[in-house]
Design an enzyme around this catalytic site. Structure first.
Site, PDB file in Angstrom:
ATOM      1  N   THR A   1      10.615  -7.526 -11.625  1.00 34.05           N
ATOM      2  CA  THR A   1      10.075  -8.989 -11.834  1.00 34.05           C
ATOM      3  C   THR A   1       8.886  -8.964 -10.686  1.00 34.05           C
ATOM      4  O   THR A   1       9.071  -8.927  -9.582  1.00 34.05           O
ATOM      5  CB  THR A   1      11.252  -9.885 -11.583  1.00 34.05           C
ATOM      6  OG1 THR A   1      12.126  -9.756 -12.479  1.00 34.05           O
ATOM      7  CG2 THR A   1      10.332 -11.365 -11.808  1.00 34.05           C
TER       8      THR A   1
ATOM      9  N   SER B   1      -3.575  -3.034  -0.499  1.00 27.75           N
ATOM     10  CA  SER B   1      -2.579  -3.669   0.041  1.00 27.75           C
ATOM     11  C   SER B   1      -3.087  -5.338   0.563  1.00 27.75           C
ATOM     12  O   SER B   1      -3.997  -5.306   1.546  1.00 27.75           O
ATOM     13  CB  SER B   1      -1.918  -2.928   1.456  1.00 27.75           C
ATOM     14  OG  SER B   1      -1.102  -3.672   1.941  1.00 27.75           O
ATOM     15  N   GLY B   2      -2.318  -6.336  -0.045  1.00 25.96           N
ATOM     16  CA  GLY B   2      -2.815  -7.507   0.261  1.00 25.96           C
ATOM     17  C   GLY B   2      -2.898  -7.848   1.729  1.00 25.96           C
ATOM     18  O   GLY B   2      -3.636  -8.789   2.241  1.00 25.96           O
ATOM     19  N   HIS B   3      -1.885  -7.333   2.575  1.00 26.75           N
ATOM     20  CA  HIS B   3      -2.046  -8.035   4.061  1.00 26.75           C
ATOM     21  C   HIS B   3      -2.871  -7.487   4.871  1.00 26.75           C
ATOM     22  O   HIS B   3      -3.071  -7.842   6.019  1.00 26.75           O
ATOM     23  CB  HIS B   3      -0.491  -8.025   4.465  1.00 26.75           C
ATOM     24  CG  HIS B   3      -0.186  -6.327   5.168  1.00 26.75           C
ATOM     25  ND1 HIS B   3      -0.249  -6.199   6.278  1.00 26.75           N
ATOM     26  CD2 HIS B   3       0.211  -5.423   4.440  1.00 26.75           C
ATOM     27  CE1 HIS B   3       0.385  -4.835   6.420  1.00 26.75           C
ATOM     28  NE2 HIS B   3       0.267  -4.333   5.375  1.00 26.75           N
TER      29      HIS B   3
ATOM     30  N   ASN C   1      -7.430   4.238   8.887  1.00 31.21           N
ATOM     31  CA  ASN C   1      -6.965   2.936   9.692  1.00 31.21           C
ATOM     32  C   ASN C   1      -7.026   3.099  11.174  1.00 31.21           C
ATOM     33  O   ASN C   1      -6.974   2.165  11.652  1.00 31.21           O
ATOM     34  CB  ASN C   1      -5.666   2.854   9.169  1.00 31.21           C
ATOM     35  CG  ASN C   1      -4.863   4.199   9.079  1.00 31.21           C
ATOM     36  OD1 ASN C   1      -5.172   5.123   8.553  1.00 31.21           O
ATOM     37  ND2 ASN C   1      -3.700   4.238   9.961  1.00 31.21           N
TER      38      ASN C   1
ATOM     39  N   CYS D   1       2.561   1.898  12.429  1.00 33.28           N
ATOM     40  CA  CYS D   1       4.095   2.671  12.098  1.00 33.28           C
ATOM     41  C   CYS D   1       4.183   3.591  13.198  1.00 33.28           C
ATOM     42  O   CYS D   1       5.482   4.058  13.220  1.00 33.28           O
ATOM     43  CB  CYS D   1       3.834   3.474  10.825  1.00 33.28           C
ATOM     44  SG  CYS D   1       2.758   2.307   9.765  1.00 33.28           S
TER      45      CYS D   1
ATOM     46  N   GLY E   1       0.944  -1.279   0.029  1.00 31.57           N
ATOM     47  CA  GLY E   1      -0.187   0.144   0.129  1.00 31.57           C
ATOM     48  C   GLY E   1       0.926   1.257   0.000  1.00 31.57           C
ATOM     49  O   GLY E   1       0.559   2.192  -0.679  1.00 31.57           O
ATOM     50  N   THR E   2       1.984   1.175   0.698  1.00 31.51           N
ATOM     51  CA  THR E   2       2.706   2.715   0.847  1.00 31.51           C
ATOM     52  C   THR E   2       3.375   3.003  -0.586  1.00 31.51           C
ATOM     53  O   THR E   2       3.414   3.910  -0.944  1.00 31.51           O
ATOM     54  CB  THR E   2       3.940   2.104   1.707  1.00 31.51           C
ATOM     55  OG1 THR E   2       3.562   2.135   3.163  1.00 31.51           O
ATOM     56  CG2 THR E   2       4.904   3.349   1.880  1.00 31.51           C
TER      57      THR E   2
ATOM     58  N   GLN F   1      -7.634   0.138   4.063  1.00 28.94           N
ATOM     59  CA  GLN F   1      -8.428  -0.423   4.847  1.00 28.94           C
ATOM     60  C   GLN F   1      -9.910  -0.794   4.522  1.00 28.94           C
ATOM     61  O   GLN F   1     -10.668  -1.582   5.451  1.00 28.94           O
ATOM     62  CB  GLN F   1      -8.510   0.916   6.026  1.00 28.94           C
ATOM     63  CG  GLN F   1      -7.301   0.769   6.981  1.00 28.94           C
ATOM     64  CD  GLN F   1      -6.473  -0.426   7.573  1.00 28.94           C
ATOM     65  OE1 GLN F   1      -7.521  -1.290   7.941  1.00 28.94           O
ATOM     66  NE2 GLN F   1      -5.511  -0.454   7.764  1.00 28.94           N
TER      67      GLN F   1
HETATM   68  N1  PLP Z   1      -2.895   3.228   3.853  1.00 23.22           N
HETATM   69  C1  PLP Z   1      -3.440   2.899   5.030  1.00 23.22           C
HETATM   70  C2  PLP Z   1      -4.803   3.352   5.183  1.00 23.22           C
HETATM   71  C3  PLP Z   1      -2.817   1.989   5.887  1.00 23.22           C
HETATM   72  O1  PLP Z   1      -3.511   1.196   6.840  1.00 23.22           O
HETATM   73  C4  PLP Z   1      -1.626   1.295   5.365  1.00 23.22           C
HETATM   74  C5  PLP Z   1      -1.173   0.063   6.315  1.00 23.22           C
HETATM   75  O2  PLP Z   1      -1.213   0.302   7.391  1.00 23.22           O
HETATM   76  C6  PLP Z   1      -0.981   1.706   4.197  1.00 23.22           C
HETATM   77  C7  PLP Z   1      -1.597   2.710   3.559  1.00 23.22           C
HETATM   78  C8  PLP Z   1       0.516   0.809   4.105  1.00 23.22           C
HETATM   79  O3  PLP Z   1       0.144  -0.135   3.535  1.00 23.22           O
HETATM   80  P1  PLP Z   1       1.602  -1.360   3.546  1.00 23.22           P
HETATM   81  O4  PLP Z   1       1.623  -1.798   4.652  1.00 23.22           O
HETATM   82  O5  PLP Z   1       1.050  -2.461   2.656  1.00 23.22           O
HETATM   83  O6  PLP Z   1       2.663  -0.424   2.878  1.00 23.22           O
END
Ligand code: PLP
Length: 390
Positions: free
Chosen positions: A241, A203-205, A155, A329, A73-74, A183
């Site tokens: 890749t 974001s997959g996780h 989030n 974070c 996601g970042t 989210q």
């Molecule tokens: N955006 C939101 C709203 C999130 O909650 C998060 C992760 O907590 C991210 C972006 C970042 O995603 P990633 O952990 O896959 O880099």
């Protein structure tokens, strides 16, 4: 070290679903090829990648080629903001971005980075309920605004933002619209036509796929300068890749999440309301942060008067319960939550806040045990601070 028995931090990350893991494994063994290679084992990897792209496009109601896989996601957020900003700089038009004060740091820090290069950014504040008003976004738009970026669901407090309404008013002015749906995925519709957005980060996780894989949906014709230089992968849009196994797993997880959406949301919503009601009823001086109804089905964010959220979390951990004080974070830093602060919540309540985010495998028994542990912990901590204040 004690172990985690009850996991209530699904907004931070989710475990990989066993079925997802199983679907991924062949791409790390028999189907190990590079998807850009022309021989058989490469073509097998390519077929997996193509299936994943088509499957995800189906959930997003978009074309497969509008999906760019990223390392999470970042990266997707960085690509959206920096890519659109630099494309406008090259094109010599539009210098202003509108975003919100409650975005994830992946968006906020990307915006701050762009400010260092002379881009102007307006950070719209939410109401006390954690919801951004479309009127406030409209008022922030200028003649040189080229991008509006508003997250779909927050989030920390789980509030759902009126993205489609905001997109409509931005598009009336010809402005590109991005939403961070990290989210929201697995809980809210990701139909990009109904949302009317040009860019979406996932974001997959966050939905039972592995960490380090995500995507950016990019509507055709969106002005964007691709950020990753190298090979011709991802249709020349993101060199490197592809992480085929993780991408495949992400597609399986997303497909499953939307097949089971109603049942999962009903389960989560019932547990969330049980937890909120239990805490508000049994712990005096507890307040819910963020709108009660317009929030993700799995999100509970509460403030306890007169205690430190971090200390409450340590007490939970000692009892084998995992929760957090906001975005993962910033955990470990003493910075107060920028989201709760932007909502106008007083600093003492910001410090007394915790976030409990539920997942598909949590049970009512786990919720009841968590309530009981919190009732004890908060009462004990309050007694201790009363003694130390004497
Ligand atoms: N955006 C939101 C709203 C999130 O909650 C998060 C992760 O907590 C991210 C972006 C970042 O995603 P990633 O952990 O896959 O880099």
């Amino acid at each position: 070290m004690n172990q985690t028995d009850i996991y209530l931090d699904h907004a931070a990350t989710t475990p990989v679903d066993p079925a997802v893991l199983e679907a991924m494994l062949p791409f790390m063994s028999a189907r190990y090829g590079n998807p850009s290679s022309i021989y058989a084992v490469g073509r097998e990897a390519r077929a997996g990648l193509d299936w994943a792209r088509a499957t995800i496009a189906n959930v997003l109601n978009c074309q497969a080629r509008e999906i760019v896989f990223t390392a999470g996601g970042t990266e997707a957020d960085n690509l959206a903001l920096k890519g659109v900003a630099w494309a406008h700089r090259l094109g010599g038009r539009g210098n202003h971005i509108v975003t919100t004060a409650i975005e994830h740091h992946a968006v906020l820090h990307s915006a701050e980075y762009l400010e260092k290069f002379g881009f102007a950014v307006t950070y719209v504040r939410p109401g006390r309920d954690g919801i951004v008003r479309p009127d406030d976004v409209a008022a922030a738009i200028r003649d040189d605004t080229m991008l509006v970026s508003v997250m779909y669901a927050n989030n920390e407090v789980g509030t759902i933002q009126p993205v489609a309404e905001i997109a409509r008013l931005a598009h009336e002015r010809g402005i590109t619209v991005h939403t961070d749906a990290v989210q929201a995925a697995g809980a809210l519709s990701l139909d990009v036509q109904a949302l009317d957005v040009d860019l979406v980060s996932l974001s997959g996780h966050k939905f039972y796929a592995p960490k380090g894989v995500g995507l950016l949906y990019v509507r055709r014709q969106t002005p964007i300068l691709w950020q990753q230089s190298g090979g011709a992968q991802e249709n020349n849009h993101r060199a490197g890749t592809e992480n085929v196994a993780a991408i495949y797993g992400m597609a399986v997880a997303l497909k499953t999440a939307y097949r089971e959406l109603e049942a999962r949301n009903a389960h989560l919503g019932a547990l969330r309301d049980r937890l909120i009601e239990g805490l508000l009823e049994r712990i005096p001086g507890t307040g819910l942060n963020g709108d009660a109804r317009c929030r993700l089905p799995g999100n509970v964010n509460v403030s306890f008067q007169g205690v430190e959220g971090e200390t409450v979390l340590l007490n939970l951990d000692m009892q084998g319960i995992a929760a957090s004080s906001g975005s993962a974070c910033t955990t470990g830093s003493t910075e107060p939550s920028h989201v709760l602060s932007a909502m106008g919540i007083p600093p003492n309540l910001v410090n007394g806040s915790i976030r409990l985010t539920l997942g598909k495998d949590n049970t009512a028994e786990e919720i009841d045990r968590t309530i009981a542990v919190l009732v004890d912990a908060v009462a004990r901590l309050r007694r201790m601070s009363a003694v130390s204040a004497d």
